[in-house]
Design a protein around this motif. Structure first.
Motif, PDB file in Angstrom:
ATOM      1  N   ARG A 305       0.818  -1.210   0.000  1.00  0.00           N
ATOM      2  CA  ARG A 305       0.000   0.000   0.000  1.00  0.00           C
ATOM      3  C   ARG A 305       0.856   1.266   0.000  1.00  0.00           C
ATOM      4  O   ARG A 305       0.568   2.221  -0.737  1.00  0.00           O
ATOM      5  N   ALA A 306       1.904   1.261   0.815  1.00  0.00           N
ATOM      6  CA  ALA A 306       2.722   2.465   0.965  1.00  0.00           C
ATOM      7  C   ALA A 306       3.473   2.818  -0.321  1.00  0.00           C
ATOM      8  O   ALA A 306       3.702   4.001  -0.604  1.00  0.00           O
ATOM      9  N   GLY A 307       3.865   1.815  -1.091  1.00  0.00           N
ATOM     10  CA  GLY A 307       4.665   2.076  -2.280  1.00  0.00           C
ATOM     11  C   GLY A 307       3.881   2.177  -3.567  1.00  0.00           C
ATOM     12  O   GLY A 307       4.476   2.236  -4.651  1.00  0.00           O
ATOM     13  N   PHE A 308       2.562   2.261  -3.471  1.00  0.00           N
ATOM     14  CA  PHE A 308       1.742   2.167  -4.676  1.00  0.00           C
ATOM     15  C   PHE A 308       1.499   3.506  -5.366  1.00  0.00           C
ATOM     16  O   PHE A 308       1.039   3.545  -6.510  1.00  0.00           O
ATOM     17  N   ALA A 309       1.825   4.610  -4.698  1.00  0.00           N
ATOM     18  CA  ALA A 309       1.498   5.928  -5.243  1.00  0.00           C
ATOM     19  C   ALA A 309       2.022   6.162  -6.660  1.00  0.00           C
ATOM     20  O   ALA A 309       1.280   6.684  -7.508  1.00  0.00           O
ATOM     21  N   PRO A 310       3.271   5.818  -6.973  1.00  0.00           N
ATOM     22  CA  PRO A 310       3.728   6.038  -8.354  1.00  0.00           C
ATOM     23  C   PRO A 310       2.906   5.274  -9.384  1.00  0.00           C
ATOM     24  O   PRO A 310       2.705   5.764 -10.502  1.00  0.00           O
ATOM     25  N   LEU A 311       2.427   4.091  -9.038  1.00  0.00           N
ATOM     26  CA  LEU A 311       1.571   3.333  -9.948  1.00  0.00           C
ATOM     27  C   LEU A 311       0.201   3.996 -10.091  1.00  0.00           C
ATOM     28  O   LEU A 311      -0.372   4.026 -11.188  1.00  0.00           O
ATOM     29  N   THR A 312      -0.316   4.527  -8.990  1.00  0.00           N
ATOM     30  CA  THR A 312      -1.590   5.246  -9.053  1.00  0.00           C
ATOM     31  C   THR A 312      -1.489   6.416 -10.026  1.00  0.00           C
ATOM     32  O   THR A 312      -2.417   6.681 -10.805  1.00  0.00           O
ATOM     33  N   THR A 379      11.604  -5.540   0.094  1.00  0.00           N
ATOM     34  CA  THR A 379      12.472  -5.182  -1.029  1.00  0.00           C
ATOM     35  C   THR A 379      11.936  -5.757  -2.336  1.00  0.00           C
ATOM     36  O   THR A 379      11.930  -5.083  -3.376  1.00  0.00           O
ATOM     37  N   GLY A 380      11.465  -7.003  -2.290  1.00  0.00           N
ATOM     38  CA  GLY A 380      10.891  -7.622  -3.472  1.00  0.00           C
ATOM     39  C   GLY A 380       9.622  -6.928  -3.917  1.00  0.00           C
ATOM     40  O   GLY A 380       9.366  -6.777  -5.124  1.00  0.00           O
ATOM     41  N   ILE A 381       8.801  -6.492  -2.964  1.00  0.00           N
ATOM     42  CA  ILE A 381       7.576  -5.770  -3.307  1.00  0.00           C
ATOM     43  C   ILE A 381       7.917  -4.458  -4.003  1.00  0.00           C
ATOM     44  O   ILE A 381       7.294  -4.086  -5.006  1.00  0.00           O
ATOM     45  N   ALA A 382       8.919  -3.756  -3.478  1.00  0.00           N
ATOM     46  CA  ALA A 382       9.342  -2.501  -4.120  1.00  0.00           C
ATOM     47  C   ALA A 382       9.835  -2.754  -5.540  1.00  0.00           C
ATOM     48  O   ALA A 382       9.586  -1.939  -6.444  1.00  0.00           O
ATOM     49  N   GLU A 383      10.502  -3.869  -5.767  1.00  0.00           N
ATOM     50  CA  GLU A 383      10.994  -4.188  -7.110  1.00  0.00           C
ATOM     51  C   GLU A 383       9.835  -4.506  -8.059  1.00  0.00           C
ATOM     52  O   GLU A 383       9.847  -4.090  -9.225  1.00  0.00           O
ATOM     53  N   VAL A 384       8.826  -5.231  -7.571  1.00  0.00           N
ATOM     54  CA  VAL A 384       7.644  -5.492  -8.395  1.00  0.00           C
ATOM     55  C   VAL A 384       6.985  -4.179  -8.797  1.00  0.00           C
ATOM     56  O   VAL A 384       6.624  -3.964  -9.966  1.00  0.00           O
ATOM     57  N   GLN A 385       6.832  -3.276  -7.826  1.00  0.00           N
ATOM     58  CA  GLN A 385       6.202  -1.996  -8.120  1.00  0.00           C
ATOM     59  C   GLN A 385       7.032  -1.192  -9.113  1.00  0.00           C
ATOM     60  O   GLN A 385       6.480  -0.548 -10.030  1.00  0.00           O
ATOM     61  N   LYS A 386       8.350  -1.237  -8.989  1.00  0.00           N
ATOM     62  CA  LYS A 386       9.226  -0.525  -9.916  1.00  0.00           C
ATOM     63  C   LYS A 386       9.084  -1.080 -11.327  1.00  0.00           C
ATOM     64  O   LYS A 386       8.997  -0.325 -12.309  1.00  0.00           O
TER      65      LYS A 386
END
Length: 393
Positions: A305-312, A379-386
């Motif tokens: 949830r916290a790292g999703f803003a760039p995707l939004t 870290t893996g979640i951040a990479e998926v989002q990236k």
């Protein structure tokens, strides 16, 4: 050629196995390895203490290697009943519990007691695909109940879909594939609807132990007559990493368990003994360990949830997030099954499309994706989002 069962032929292939075929023969770059977020199952073995207890059972308890009771070990049935009574309140007894070879078998057994070919079962969409597959194999009509943008089913909408052939409504909470947790009021509304209309409410709580809210997720078991309507399903696989040992459970009335026993005796005779001993040991010894595991999963959901803003900002939407899952709406002018394959080729991400969780031709499913994040850390979640942010069709 000898004939095939047409219901089986018409059933879609297992989605996780289908997705694995997308990566067969593919060599991924060393600095960009495949991230597999397609399957919602632990990849680590049970904790060392449990494995030691299992080894001791194999060496010292001869009954581990023999047939056991069809409905499961009496000690495990009693311990799970105690656990459920403590967790939910109300009263659940050993006579309400059967142990099954995984939670999928618990669902199959429940349906076997309820429905015949031509009957109907209401499944909120997105649905858990193995539920739909079992209904298809049995010639039972899966009636899709759309959940809309909040992914929460509505009891009034379900009421309008009930016919003389309806035998059950199925809820999965925390939900697979969406991660959404149903509020106690939602569960109670469906219980009341099912009771009023004389059908069953099947509640699959495979991911119960990763619920984000403290306390009981609902109050169904406080009702002393819960088993006249509710059939509850549970899994030890996710909680104790016992996926390969296939240990699940069903809670219902003793009268229905008499019918369940016929099904289980015909299919597996009895649940595997070793897995049952492991589950029993886990219920008695791993509360603190399981609490730590829960916090890890909750932290990963928070990271998603916290790292999703760039995707939004790019048009993605985080529709649901909880337990093992994030459920996404993508912004591209392409169906999600095509997008899933493109993500393998271009982003080295293996995820499942919403088309695997919805009826054929469903417009919503074509815009949605499931990400099972339980086996990747923050870290893996951040990479998926990236990688998702960098994807261009």
């Amino acid at each position: 050629m000898t004939p095939f069962n047409p219901n089986l032929i018409a059933t879609l292939p297992p989605p996780v196995m289908e997705a694995r075929r997308w990566v067969e023969g593919t060599v991924f770059e060393a600095d960009r390895p495949l991230i597999n977020v397609s399957q919602a199952a632990p990849v680590d073995p049970p904790p060392d203490e449990m494995r030691q207890a299992m080894a001791d059972a194999v060496l010292r308890q001869s009954e581990v290697h023999l047939y056991g009771p069809v409905l499961g070990l009496p000690a495990l049935r009693s311990e799970l009943a105690f656990n459920m009574t403590r967790h939910y309140g109300g009263a659940v007894g050993a006579e309400n519990i059967a142990i099954t070879s995984g939670c999928n078998q618990a669902f199959c057994a429940a349906i076997a007691t309820l429905a015949a070919p031509g009957d109907e079962v209401i499944l909120p969409t997105p649905w858990y695909f193995n539920h739909k597959m079992w209904l298809d194999m049995g010639g039972i009509n899966a009636v899709a109940l759309s959940t809309g943008p909040d992914l929460v089913p509505d009891a009034d909408a379900a009421d309008a879909m009930i016919t003389s052939r309806t035998r059950a409504i199925v809820l999965v909470s925390p939900n697979n594939p969406t991660g959404v947790e149903y509020a106690p009021s939602v569960v109670a509304a469906f219980r009341d609807l099912a009771r009023r209309r004389g059908i069953a409410l099947i509640i699959d709580e495979t991911y119960r132990d990763f619920h984000s809210r403290p306390g009981a997720p609902h109050e169904v078991f406080v009702d002393p007559d819960w088993h006249d309507t509710v059939i509850h399903l549970y899994s030890f696989s996710k909680s104790y990493r016992l996926t390969g040992h296939r240990v699940g459970a069903i809670a219902t009335s003793p009268q229905r368990l008499a019918e369940v026993e016929k099904f289980l005796d015909t299919v597996t005779i009895c649940p595997a003994q070793l897995g049952q001993y492991a589950a029993l040991w886990g219920l008695r010894n791993l509360d603190n360990w399981l609490g730590v595991e829960r916090e890890k999963i909750l932290a990963r959901a928070a990271a998603m949830r916290a790292g999703f803003a760039p995707l939004t900002d790019q048009g993605w939407q985080l529709m649901g997030c909880g337990a093992y899952f994030a459920y996404l709406q993508h912004p591209f002018d392409m169906p999600s099954d095509a997008l899933a394959r493109a993500l393998v080729d271009q982003s080295a991400i293996l995820a499942l499309p919403g088309t695997m969780f919805t009826p054929s031709g469903d417009a919503a499913g074509a815009t949605q994706m499931r990400v099972a994040f339980a086996n990747i850390d923050e870290t893996g979640i951040a990479e998926v989002q990236k990688r998702l942010a960098g994807f261009r069709p």
